[in-house]
Design a protein around this motif. Sequence first.
Motif: not given
Length: 395
Positions: A282-290
Motif C-alpha cells: 500500500m505505501p507504493s500508492v499512498t507515498g507514506q511509510p510502511y
Amino acid sequence: VGNDYERGYAHGYLMAKEIVEFQGPQLDKYFMQMVLDIDISGFPEPLQAILRVIQVKGAIAAPGAFKKAMAWVWETEESYSPQYIKDEMIGMGVGMCDSLRTPGCNATEWSQRIAELNMLPELIRMACTAYGAWGKATAGNSLIQMRALDFGGGPFANYTVAAVYRDAVVTDDSNAFVSITFPGFAGVITGVSERGIGVSEKVWMTYDTPDLQPGSYNGESDVFVLRDILQLSKNRADAEQMVQAANRTWAIFIGIGDYETNVLDLIGYKQDSATVYTDVTMPSVTGQPYLESVCYVDKHPQPSGEGPNGTLPTALADFYGNISLETSKTITQYHKTGDLHIASYDYSAKNMNLAVGRINHEGQYQPTGGSDSSVWKAYNRPYLKFSLPDLWTGK
C-alpha cells in the motif's frame, strides 16, 4: 428481519417519516447549499447537460437537477443492480405507504424515488480514511478495523441509522450484518457482518485534473457492490473474488477484513482493474511509510498530500503495539478524520465503536452561532460501544 422484501418493508414502515424528510426538504436544502462546490467536468456529457442548468439558473434549480441526475444514473445502472436489492427497495415503498396512510400514496413511485436516492454516492464522492491493524501492531493481537467517513455538511449526520439485517429463521447460510446508513438506503457505505467481514470505503482521488479516476455508469453502483460483499461473502478471499468479477463503475478503495485471517487488505477498485494491496504494497500508492501489520490510507487524494510525515502514519506509529478501539479514538482525532461518522471493529472482542456527528439547521458541525466548526464532528463526539453478537441475535 426476514427476506429481502420483508426487511425493506420494515425499513419503509418504521422510517417512513424520516425517508420523506431526508429525500425531500433536507436533501433539497443540501443541494442548494452545495451548488457552487460541485465540479461537473468529470461527469459524462448526459449528466453534464442535466446539471448545467444549475450554472444558468443557480441554486433554485439545484434540487430538480440533482434528482434528474440521480434518475439518469439509476436508469443507466438498473440492469446491473442485484434483484435482491431491488426487492428490498420495492418493500420500502410498500412499507412507507402502509405507514403513512396518505390517500393516493403510490408505493411504486416511492420505490422508484428510493432507487434513485441510492445513486447519490455515485454523484457526490466521499473522502474518507480507512485502516486495519493486527498482530504486533495492536494491543491484543486482534484485527482492529477503522472506517471514518468525511462527507462535509448536509443532513446526513442527523439522519444516520444503524440498520441490522437478520434472517427470520437462522440457518448455516445466515449472515446477519449491520450497516451504518441513512433512511431509504439499501446500498452500503460502512458495515460489518456476522461472518466477520468488515467493509471500509474511500473514494480514490488524485491530485491530477480531473481528480477522479476514469470510470463510467455502465455497471453496478459502488454501494451495491459493497452490499454484496457484506451480505454474501464468506471471508476476505471470497470478497476479493467478488470484487474481481463485479461490473465496476467508479474508483474507490475498499478495506476488507475478516475473522478467518485477522488481516485487512485495501483493494484499489477501478473500472479497469481491482488490485489487492497489503501492508507491504500500500505505501507504493499512498507515498507514506510502511508499518508492519498496518494497512492504511488517509483522507486525502493519493499519493497523500501530507507526505511521509502525515498525521495518520504519525499517530499510527505513536500507538504502534497498542492500537485498539480506544486508541483509535485519538488516532482519528489527531488526523481530523470522520466528520459524519466513525465505525471501528475489534475482531477478537467482537465489539463495534460508533461515533456520529451532529449538525445545526444550517448543516454545520457546531451550535448555531458557535465559533468552533468541528465541535460536533464525529471525531470529537462520544462513542457508543456495541456487542456484535447481541446485534446478530437481536438482544
